[in-house]
Design an enzyme around this catalytic site. Structure first.
Site, mmCIF file in Angstrom:
data_model
loop_
_atom_site.group_PDB
_atom_site.id
_atom_site.type_symbol
_atom_site.label_atom_id
_atom_site.label_comp_id
_atom_site.label_asym_id
_atom_site.label_seq_id
_atom_site.Cartn_x
_atom_site.Cartn_y
_atom_site.Cartn_z
ATOM 1 N N ASN A 93 0.786 -0.980 0.113
ATOM 2 C CA ASN A 93 -0.039 0.080 -0.002
ATOM 3 C C ASN A 93 0.791 1.356 -0.060
ATOM 4 O O ASN A 93 1.500 1.591 0.934
ATOM 5 C CB ASN A 93 -0.933 -0.176 1.306
ATOM 6 N N ARG A 137 -2.776 -2.161 -3.218
ATOM 7 C CA ARG A 137 -3.921 -1.470 -2.943
ATOM 8 C C ARG A 137 -3.736 -0.085 -4.133
ATOM 9 O O ARG A 137 -2.863 0.657 -4.042
ATOM 10 C CB ARG A 137 -3.823 -1.065 -1.754
ATOM 11 N N HIS A 160 -13.054 3.140 0.206
ATOM 12 C CA HIS A 160 -12.991 1.815 1.356
ATOM 13 C C HIS A 160 -13.588 0.567 0.695
ATOM 14 O O HIS A 160 -14.078 -0.465 1.499
ATOM 15 C CB HIS A 160 -13.690 2.147 2.621
ATOM 16 N N ARG A 182 -12.236 15.523 7.815
ATOM 17 C CA ARG A 182 -12.927 15.955 6.315
ATOM 18 C C ARG A 182 -14.370 16.306 7.001
ATOM 19 O O ARG A 182 -14.932 15.491 7.826
ATOM 20 C CB ARG A 182 -13.082 14.575 5.506
ATOM 21 N N ASP A 226 -8.692 12.597 16.394
ATOM 22 C CA ASP A 226 -8.607 11.058 16.925
ATOM 23 C C ASP A 226 -9.951 11.131 18.110
ATOM 24 O O ASP A 226 -9.946 11.831 18.884
ATOM 25 C CB ASP A 226 -7.470 10.916 17.686
ATOM 26 N N PHE A 227 -10.838 10.108 17.667
ATOM 27 C CA PHE A 227 -11.938 9.815 18.686
ATOM 28 C C PHE A 227 -11.810 9.619 20.011
ATOM 29 O O PHE A 227 -12.555 9.734 20.650
ATOM 30 C CB PHE A 227 -12.975 8.748 18.002
ATOM 31 N N GLU A 261 -14.790 -1.028 15.236
ATOM 32 C CA GLU A 261 -14.207 -2.225 15.908
ATOM 33 C C GLU A 261 -14.025 -1.932 17.533
ATOM 34 O O GLU A 261 -14.283 -2.929 18.201
ATOM 35 C CB GLU A 261 -12.654 -2.908 15.318
ATOM 36 N N GLU A 269 -8.273 -5.707 4.747
ATOM 37 C CA GLU A 269 -8.187 -5.226 3.410
ATOM 38 C C GLU A 269 -6.981 -6.293 2.772
ATOM 39 O O GLU A 269 -6.846 -6.325 1.582
ATOM 40 C CB GLU A 269 -8.036 -3.783 3.430
HETATM 41 P P1 AMP Z 1 -8.320 3.904 11.469
HETATM 42 O O1 AMP Z 1 -8.541 4.931 10.375
HETATM 43 O O2 AMP Z 1 -9.308 2.575 11.007
HETATM 44 O O3 AMP Z 1 -7.060 3.350 11.956
HETATM 45 O O4 AMP Z 1 -9.113 4.150 12.793
HETATM 46 C C1 AMP Z 1 -8.636 5.595 13.437
HETATM 47 C C2 AMP Z 1 -9.672 6.091 14.435
HETATM 48 O O5 AMP Z 1 -10.091 4.958 15.102
HETATM 49 C C3 AMP Z 1 -9.208 6.958 15.134
HETATM 50 O O6 AMP Z 1 -10.129 8.001 15.388
HETATM 51 C C4 AMP Z 1 -9.037 6.556 16.713
HETATM 52 O O7 AMP Z 1 -9.474 7.185 17.758
HETATM 53 C C5 AMP Z 1 -10.125 5.398 16.687
HETATM 54 N N1 AMP Z 1 -9.883 4.184 17.625
HETATM 55 C C6 AMP Z 1 -8.679 3.401 17.238
HETATM 56 N N2 AMP Z 1 -8.446 2.418 18.213
HETATM 57 C C7 AMP Z 1 -9.577 2.939 19.242
HETATM 58 C C8 AMP Z 1 -9.955 2.528 20.645
HETATM 59 N N3 AMP Z 1 -9.134 1.270 21.276
HETATM 60 N N4 AMP Z 1 -11.073 3.004 21.030
HETATM 61 C C9 AMP Z 1 -11.516 4.088 20.382
HETATM 62 N N5 AMP Z 1 -11.315 4.709 19.244
HETATM 63 C C10 AMP Z 1 -10.191 3.712 18.709
#
Ligand code: AMP
Length: 397
Positions: free
Chosen positions: A7, A90, A179, A238, A280-281, A331, A381
């Site tokens: 990738n 990819r 995606h 975004r 970041d969530f 997840e 993926e």
């Molecule tokens: P990805 O783009 O699939 O790697 O996802 C990144 C996002 O997933 C970020 O906003 C992270 O905050 C969130 N994330 C990853 N691991 C966790 C977790 N254990 N708990 C809550 N959010 C998560």
């Protein structure tokens, strides 16, 4: 058979080496800051991760480094690159030219190049990765797996924009969706879990970039991302959907060009833009829990938007059998899953709240007897890319 999955981004290159007999990942790595200075991580099954700095002026240097690591007597997993049967790449998009994965030849490379206007950030980087592999791992068959491919079953009523038709005819300007490899993997798994190939499923890939897809009879009928990954849900940085007149308003008031505004919508918007805290969530939840009102609103906007897509796609499919959650947030974050599903009992959903909060692996987190299922399915993926690559190489043998 051993397949290397690559990738390539503009300054990065991620890879995984698969043993296809077992579908095990033998080794994986990440090369970053290509063209700047060069940093890498590498890990092989059962061995400790190594990381460090390494000069990588070009992507070919990154491929040389992965060759060195994979064949190293101490940390490597193969004795020579001849053991690699094929490389799967990819690739962001081949527009509406290819939906299925293809063996890479000059024609395919031209299509990827011709589609740079649709994927200006990713397609050039993907091509660089392909050229670098051809240069360093000579004569190995290469396959392209397109991120937009799975969405190509959408009908015109879903993929066209309601603007003068000539824009579609002249520029192929339409919704492509992204995606796709992830939506394909998790919808396939969901169909297996449900035991129903005709199931009506909404797949929610919720990560840094997020998208939903409506999958009926194993085929996408609609998806939330569009011509670019900017459309749809609000994401880390975004904006997702907004009134297109917002562009004109900002342009008029701040004298910005369209491309400057689109950059702002891609990089400074979404939950970061609203909260002013983070994309970041995890940070967002922490801030909301400490009473940060804008972080709470940003989270609520995301949750509300995913819930609306589930409802809209249930209507589009004439029913719904399952919602699938995948990617970083989907997840790992049971609280966000629960918040999204709240109020969807009228569609037949009901959660096993305790199970949902704990689950981070493949599971049905519905309450017993729920008519419609809530599924958590970790995406893979890379495995899809490896499988497609193997199948194409076997067909050609
Ligand atoms: P990805 O783009 O699939 O790697 O996802 C990144 C996002 O997933 C970020 O906003 C992270 O905050 C969130 N994330 C990853 N691991 C966790 C977790 N254990 N708990 C809550 N959010 C998560």
């Amino acid at each position: 058979m051993k397949i290397l999955v690559v990738n390539a981004g503009s300054s990065s290159l991620k890879y995984q080496l698969f043993d296809m007999d077992t579908q095990d990942v033998l080794a994986k790595g990440l090369c970053e800051r290509i063209g700047i200075d060069g940093r890498y991580k590498y890990s092989a099954a059962g061995k400790e991760e190594i990381k460090g700095d390494y000069p990588m002026p070009t992507h070919a240097d990154a491929i040389k480094l992965l060759t060195k690591n994979l064949t190293d007597p101490e940390i490597g997993v193969i004795s020579s690159m001849d053991e690699i049967d094929a490389v799967g790449h990819r690739v962001l998009t081949a527009g509406d030219i290819y939906s299925d994965s293809v063996f890479i030849d000059d024609t395919v490379k031209k299509v990827i190049r011709d589609c740079i206007p649709i994927g200006p950030l990713h397609n050039p980087a993907n091509l660089t990765g392909i050229e670098a592999c051809a240069e360093v791992i000579k004569d190995v068959p290469q396959v392209a797996v397109f991120d937009t491919g799975f969405h190509m079953t959408m009908p015109p009523k879903a993929f066209l924009y309601a603007i003068p038709y000539r824009y579609y005819e002249e520029y192929r300007l339409r919704k492509y969706g992204f995606h796709g490899t992830s939506h394909r993997y998790v919808s396939g798994k969901a169909i297996e879990m449900l035991g129903n190939p005709h199931a009506k499923i909404v797949t929610c890939h919720l990560g840094n970039g997020s998208s939903c897809a409506a999958v009926k009879d194993g085929k996408v009928i609609d998806t939330s991302m569009g011509l670019t990954p900017l459309e749809g849900l609000p994401m880390g940085t975004r904006s997702g959907n907004l009134d297109p007149a917002v562009l004109g308003f900002i342009g008029d008031h701040e004298g910005k060009s369209a491309s400057e505004i689109v950059t702002m919508l891609n990089k400074e918007s979404g939950v970061l833009g609203v909260s002013g805290v983070s994309s970041d969530f995890r940070d967002l939840e922490a801030a909301a829990n400490e009473g940060n009102e804008r972080a709470r609103i940003a989270l609520d906007m995301f949750i509300y938007s995913v819930r609306k897509y589930i409802g809209a796609y249930a209507a589009a499919m004439g029913g719904i059998d399952a919602v699938v959650f995948t990617a970083g947030i989907g997840e790992n974050n049971g609280r966000i899953r629960a918040a999204i599903m709240e109020g969807l009992e009228f569609l037949g959903f009901e959660l096993d709240q305790e199970k949902n909060l704990k689950t981070r692996e493949q599971a049905d987190v519905s309450a017993p007897g729920a008519k419609a299922k809530t599924l958590v399915i970790p995406t893979n993926e890379e495995l899809v890319i490896a499988m497609d690559t193997m199948n194409i190489v076997l067909q050609r043998a």
